[in-house]
Design a protein around this motif. Structure first.
Motif, PDB file in Angstrom:
ATOM      1  N   ALA A  32       0.870  -1.182   0.000  1.00 18.87           N
ATOM      2  CA  ALA A  32       0.000   0.000   0.000  1.00 18.87           C
ATOM      3  C   ALA A  32       0.902   1.227   0.000  1.00 18.87           C
ATOM      4  CB  ALA A  32      -0.906   0.004   1.227  1.00 18.87           C
ATOM      5  N   THR A  34      -0.340   4.493   0.596  1.00 21.82           N
ATOM      6  CA  THR A  34      -0.867   5.546   1.469  1.00 21.82           C
ATOM      7  C   THR A  34      -1.526   4.907   2.698  1.00 21.82           C
ATOM      8  OG1 THR A  34      -3.088   5.587   0.496  1.00 21.82           O
ATOM      9  CG2 THR A  34      -1.411   7.018  -0.527  1.00 21.82           C
ATOM     10  N   LYS A  36      -4.492   5.614   3.720  1.00 23.71           N
ATOM     11  CA  LYS A  36      -5.880   5.308   3.332  1.00 23.71           C
ATOM     12  C   LYS A  36      -5.952   3.956   2.638  1.00 23.71           C
ATOM     13  CE  LYS A  36      -9.880   6.877   0.687  1.00 23.71           C
ATOM     14  NZ  LYS A  36     -10.427   5.570   0.882  1.00 23.71           N
ATOM     15  N   GLU A  37      -5.020   3.713   1.731  1.00 31.91           N
ATOM     16  CA  GLU A  37      -4.991   2.422   1.037  1.00 31.91           C
ATOM     17  C   GLU A  37      -4.774   1.282   2.041  1.00 31.91           C
ATOM     18  OE1 GLU A  37      -2.505   0.207  -2.543  1.00 31.91           O
ATOM     19  OE2 GLU A  37      -2.165   2.352  -2.214  1.00 31.91           O
ATOM     20  N   ASP A  40      -8.036   0.640   3.891  1.00 32.25           N
ATOM     21  CA  ASP A  40      -8.954  -0.058   2.986  1.00 32.25           C
ATOM     22  C   ASP A  40      -8.598  -1.542   2.894  1.00 32.25           C
ATOM     23  OD1 ASP A  40     -10.237   2.343   2.532  1.00 32.25           O
ATOM     24  OD2 ASP A  40      -9.314   2.682   0.561  1.00 32.25           O
ATOM     25  N   ARG A  41      -7.320  -1.843   2.749  1.00 34.02           N
ATOM     26  CA  ARG A  41      -6.879  -3.243   2.654  1.00 34.02           C
ATOM     27  C   ARG A  41      -7.156  -3.998   3.953  1.00 34.02           C
ATOM     28  NH1 ARG A  41      -3.783  -5.245  -1.281  1.00 34.02           N
ATOM     29  NH2 ARG A  41      -3.097  -3.843  -2.900  1.00 34.02           N
TER      30      ARG A  41
END
Length: 119
Positions: A32, A34, A36-37, A40-41
């Protein structure tokens, strides 16, 4: 069973280096770029370890740790930073943080630390 590691770093070179190192050690690696990523993951997949850069765009490492703590997530985390002395007092009380590693780091030592956490 293969251990799953999430590597979160905004520098592509570091992500690829860590991916190659961890893959060669027999781990399954997700990347990832970021915070945020990463969040999300983490909502979709489960991991045995998170390797988290402290300085990230959008959502930084400290905020990722705060979100994980609020969600009572207990995945062990290795935090990486170019300025470890500045962040130690900020995050040392967060129990999911198992190691704080200064960049640049020794690859052999890094692999040993990952292995110890995932025992």
């Amino acid at each position: 069973m293969q251990k799953e590691i999430l590597v979160v770093d905004d520098q592509a070179g570091i992500r690829l280096l860590l991916n190659d190192i961890l893959d060669s050690e027999g781990y399954s690696v997700s990347l990832a770029s970021t915070g945020k990523e990463a969040i999300d993951r983490l909502q979709k997949d489960s991991y045995d370890l998170i390797i988290l850069d402290y300085k990230l765009p959008i959502i930084d490492g400290k905020e990722v740790l705060n979100i994980l703590e609020k969600e009572k997530n207990e995945i062990p985390v290795i935090v990486m930073s170019g300025m470890t002395e500045n962040i130690i007092t900020e995050i040392e009380k967060i129990k999911m943080v198992k190691k704080i590693i200064a960049k640049p780091f020794n690859i052999k030592d890094f692999c040993i630390q990952v292995g110890e956490i995932l025992l």
